[in-house]
Scaffold this motif. Structure first.
Motif, PDB file in Angstrom:
ATOM      1  N   GLU A  61       7.369  -5.377   0.631  1.00 36.45           N
ATOM      2  CA  GLU A  61       6.679  -4.328   0.686  1.00 36.45           C
ATOM      3  C   GLU A  61       7.022  -3.612  -0.587  1.00 36.45           C
ATOM      4  OE1 GLU A  61       3.840  -1.903   2.358  1.00 36.45           O
ATOM      5  OE2 GLU A  61       4.591  -3.909   3.093  1.00 36.45           O
ATOM      6  N   ARG A 119       0.484   3.287   0.734  1.00 37.97           N
ATOM      7  CA  ARG A 119      -0.441   2.164   0.848  1.00 37.97           C
ATOM      8  C   ARG A 119      -1.696   2.683   1.772  1.00 37.97           C
ATOM      9  NH1 ARG A 119       1.147  -3.621   3.478  1.00 37.97           N
ATOM     10  NH2 ARG A 119       1.159  -2.471   5.352  1.00 37.97           N
ATOM     11  N   LYS A 120      -2.840   2.257   1.308  1.00 35.11           N
ATOM     12  CA  LYS A 120      -4.049   2.527   2.137  1.00 35.11           C
ATOM     13  C   LYS A 120      -4.765   1.080   2.367  1.00 35.11           C
ATOM     14  CE  LYS A 120      -8.373   5.066   1.895  1.00 35.11           C
ATOM     15  NZ  LYS A 120      -9.166   5.902   1.291  1.00 35.11           N
ATOM     16  N   LEU A 121      -5.174   0.850   3.634  1.00 37.19           N
ATOM     17  CA  LEU A 121      -5.925  -0.210   3.751  1.00 37.19           C
ATOM     18  C   LEU A 121      -7.613  -0.202   3.290  1.00 37.19           C
ATOM     19  CD1 LEU A 121      -6.308  -3.072   5.198  1.00 37.19           C
ATOM     20  CD2 LEU A 121      -6.838  -1.727   7.436  1.00 37.19           C
ATOM     21  N   GLU A 131      -6.221  -8.767   4.108  1.00 40.61           N
ATOM     22  CA  GLU A 131      -6.216  -7.415   4.159  1.00 40.61           C
ATOM     23  C   GLU A 131      -6.119  -7.022   2.763  1.00 40.61           C
ATOM     24  OE1 GLU A 131      -3.549  -6.360   7.397  1.00 40.61           O
ATOM     25  OE2 GLU A 131      -5.216  -6.508   8.735  1.00 40.61           O
ATOM     26  N   LYS A 132      -6.910  -6.207   2.019  1.00 40.33           N
ATOM     27  CA  LYS A 132      -6.991  -5.667   1.021  1.00 40.33           C
ATOM     28  C   LYS A 132      -6.162  -4.327   0.975  1.00 40.33           C
ATOM     29  CE  LYS A 132      -8.270  -5.430  -3.480  1.00 40.33           C
ATOM     30  NZ  LYS A 132      -9.613  -5.075  -4.015  1.00 40.33           N
ATOM     31  N   PHE A 133      -5.235  -3.919   0.365  1.00 39.42           N
ATOM     32  CA  PHE A 133      -4.462  -2.624   0.266  1.00 39.42           C
ATOM     33  C   PHE A 133      -4.678  -2.096  -1.026  1.00 39.42           C
ATOM     34  CE2 PHE A 133      -2.648  -4.742   3.806  1.00 39.42           C
ATOM     35  CZ  PHE A 133      -2.637  -4.022   4.955  1.00 39.42           C
ATOM     36  N   TYR A 150      -2.643   1.044  -3.445  1.00 39.77           N
ATOM     37  CA  TYR A 150      -1.437   1.849  -3.623  1.00 39.77           C
ATOM     38  C   TYR A 150      -1.777   2.922  -4.488  1.00 39.77           C
ATOM     39  CZ  TYR A 150       1.028  -2.263  -1.652  1.00 39.77           C
ATOM     40  OH  TYR A 150       1.305  -3.286  -0.958  1.00 39.77           O
ATOM     41  N   SER A 199      -3.056  -2.575  -6.345  1.00 42.92           N
ATOM     42  CA  SER A 199      -3.959  -3.127  -5.171  1.00 42.92           C
ATOM     43  C   SER A 199      -3.468  -4.611  -5.053  1.00 42.92           C
ATOM     44  CB  SER A 199      -5.250  -2.875  -5.076  1.00 42.92           C
ATOM     45  OG  SER A 199      -6.015  -3.948  -6.162  1.00 42.92           O
ATOM     46  N   GLU A 231      -3.461  -9.090   0.822  1.00 42.96           N
ATOM     47  CA  GLU A 231      -2.282  -9.651   1.835  1.00 42.96           C
ATOM     48  C   GLU A 231      -2.949 -10.634   2.856  1.00 42.96           C
ATOM     49  OE1 GLU A 231       0.328  -6.951   4.574  1.00 42.96           O
ATOM     50  OE2 GLU A 231       0.993  -6.946   2.492  1.00 42.96           O
TER      51      GLU A 231
END
Ligand SMILES: [Zn+2]
Length: 69
Positions: free
Chosen positions: A18, A35-37, A45-47, A49, A60, A63
């Protein structure tokens, strides 16, 4: 009112690396990030930052979805 958290809405057993701080080019130093999805893809899942200080996107990451055993 359901006192129990809905399954799937949040993972409490989040394992994995993390990122808690990343270099922000606007602040010109490492800052704590939020962090934002962004996207949910078949492969993960694409995050993204964001710097918590100035709001600049600092990175980004995709995950990987957990492979079935
Ligand atoms: Zn910043």
């Amino acid at each position: 009112m359901d006192p129990h958290p809905r399954p799937g809405s949040g993972r409490s057993s989040f394992g994995g690396l993390e990122a808690s701080s990343l270099y922000c080019r606007r602040c010109q130093k490492a800052q704590p990030v939020r962090r934002k999805l962004l996207l949910v893809l078949p492969q993960g899942e694409k995050f993204a930052y964001y710097c918590t200080v100035c709001g600049e996107e600092v990175g980004s990451k995709l995950e990987q979805a957990q492979a079935p055993a």
